[in-house]
Enzyme design. Structure first.
Site, mmCIF file in Angstrom:
data_model
loop_
_atom_site.group_PDB
_atom_site.id
_atom_site.type_symbol
_atom_site.label_atom_id
_atom_site.label_comp_id
_atom_site.label_asym_id
_atom_site.label_seq_id
_atom_site.Cartn_x
_atom_site.Cartn_y
_atom_site.Cartn_z
ATOM 1 N N ASP A 217 0.832 -1.207 0.000
ATOM 2 C CA ASP A 217 0.000 0.000 0.000
ATOM 3 C C ASP A 217 0.865 1.255 0.000
ATOM 4 O OD1 ASP A 217 -2.403 -1.634 0.385
ATOM 5 O OD2 ASP A 217 -1.625 -1.938 2.396
ATOM 6 N N HIS B 136 -4.657 -3.563 6.335
ATOM 7 C CA HIS B 136 -4.438 -3.751 4.896
ATOM 8 C C HIS B 136 -5.774 -4.196 4.294
ATOM 9 C CE1 HIS B 136 -2.794 -4.876 1.049
ATOM 10 N NE2 HIS B 136 -3.196 -6.123 1.212
#
Length: 332
Positions: free
Chosen positions: A161, A189
Site C-alpha cells: 500500500d 491492509h
C-alpha cells in the site's frame, strides 16, 4: 574470505504466484544481503507438492551462489525448523459469496498452527512477516498462538500500500518515486486503510504543497490506493503477485537496515497503545528501524480531523476482526 553461516528463510505457499515471484529474489541475495547465504524452507499443501518440485528444479537451475540449500515440505515442523525469517504468504483468498467471518475462520485454521510451529521450531532470532490476507488479523492469530516469541518480532505487510501510494503521488507531481518520503499506511491492509498524504513529503516539501489539489488527495488518491488490489484482479484476472513479492522484499530490507534520518516506513506491528490504538492489535504505523534488528513507532505525527476519522474507521474494523476470531476460538 570467511563465509557467513547460512540463514534459514521459510516461505509458505511457496508454489503460488507470490511465492514464485519471491523465491528467486531471496536466493539472489535481495532479501538478506549479497553476502548472506540462505537456506530456503518451502512449505506447501500436499496437492501442490508437485508444482513445488518444479520450482525447486528452477531454483537449482539458476545456480545461485548464495543458495546453500532447499527444503521443500508439507510438514510444519520441518518448514519452520531453525528459521530466522518466516514469510507467511500462503492463505485462502476471499471468494465470491464468502463472508468476512468465513474468510477469517478458514485462514485461522492455517495461521493458528503456523504460529505454534514458529514458536516450537524456529531459531531464537526469528522474525515473521505475514503477507497472506487478511494479513493483519492472520498475523494477530499466529502471534497470539506463539506467546514464546516476542510480540515485536511479528509484522503484517502494508508496504504494498505504501508503494502504491508513493507511486500515485509521484505520478501526480511529475517526479521520480524516490522523491516521495514519509508515507505511512495507518491501520488495516484493507479498503479501510488510511494512506497518510498529509504527512508525506515530496522532495522534502509537504505533499499538499507540491500537489495543491485537495479534492484529488481526499478523493481519487485515497480510493485508488485502497482499491488497487481489486482493480488489478479485474484487469489481469488474478491478484497482485510480483508487486506483493516486491513489497515483502522491501519490508524485510527496511526492517533490517537503518531508516534514513527523518523518514519512516510502513508496516503493521503489535500495538502498545501508540496514537490511542487499542493494545494488541496488529496495526499499520509509521515505523523507524535502527539497523540492529530493533524498531519503534515514529513519534509526534499529527492528524487533522479528516485523518483521525479515517484512522478511527480502520481501527474499528480491526477491533471487529479481533472480536470475530476470538469468538471463533482462534485466540488463546
Amino acid at each position: 574470505m570467511a563465509t557467513k553461516t547460512p540463514l534459514h528463510v521459510t516461505v509458505t505457499g511457496a508454489a503460488g504466484q507470490i511465492g514464485y515471484a519471491l523465491l528467486f529474489r531471496i536466493a539472489s541475495g535481495q532479501l538478506l544481503g549479497e553476502d548472506q547465504p540462505v537456506v530456503l524452507r518451502l512449505l506447501e499443501i500436499e496437492p501442490a507438492m508437485g508444482a513445488l518440485e518444479g520450482v525447486v528444479m528452477e531454483l537449482d537451475d539458476c545456480a545461485f551462489p548464495l543458495l546453500a540449500g532447499i527444503e521443500a515440505t508439507s510438514d510444519l515442523a520441518t518448514a519452520f525448523d531453525g528459521t530466522s525469517w518466516a514469510l507467511l504468504v500462503g492463505s485462502v483468498p476471499r471468494k465470491a459469496g464468502m463472508e468476512r467471518g468465513d474468510l477469517l475462520s478458514v485462514n485461522g485454521g492455517i495461521f493458528k498452527p503456523q504460529g505454534r510451529a514458529v514458536a516450537e521450531n524456529a531459531a531464537s532470532d526469528v522474525r515473521v512477516l505475514v503477507v497472506g490476507n487478511p494479513c493483519n488479523t492472520n498475523c494477530l492469530i499466529a502471534r497470539s498462538n506463539a506467546s514464546e516469541v516476542p510480540a515485536d518480532r511479528w509484522f503484517a505487510m502494508t508496504r504494498l500500500d505504501e508503494n502504491r501510494a508513493k507511486s500515485q503521488l509521484a505520478n501526480k507531481a511529475g517526479v521520480q518515486v524516490a522523491s516521495v518520503t514519509n508515507l505511512a499506511i495507518w491501520g488495516n491492509h484493507s479498503a479501510t486503510q488510511f494512506p497518510d498524504f498529509a504527512n508525506a513529503r515530496i522532495g522534502g516539501k509537504a505533499a499538499g504543497d507540491v500537489i495543491p489539489d485537495d479534492e484529488w488527495l481526499h478523493g481519487d488518491f485515497l480510493t485508488t490506493v485502497q482499491k488497487r488490489g481489486a482493480a488489478i484482479i479485474e484487469a489481469r484476472g488474478a491478484s497482485s503477485a510480483a508487486s506483493a513479492a516486491n513489497a515483502a522484499i522491501d519490508t524485510v530490507v527496511s526492517l533490517r537496515t537503518a531508516t534514513a534520518p527523518g523518514d519512516w516506513t510502513s508496516v503493521a506491528v503489535a500495538s502498545s497503545g501508540e496514537y490511542g490504538t487499542p493494545e494488541g492489535l496488529q496495526f499499520g504505523f509509521p515505523v523507524v528501524a535502527d539497523g540492529a534488528g530493533g524498531w519503534s513507532v515514529a513519534e509526534g505525527v499529527e492528524h487533522d480531523d479528516f485523518a483521525a476519522e479515517r484512522i478511527a474507521l480502520t481501527t474499528e474494523e480491526l477491533v471487529a476482526e479481533r472480536k470475530d476470531v476470538g469468538e471463533l476460538g482462534l485466540l488463546p
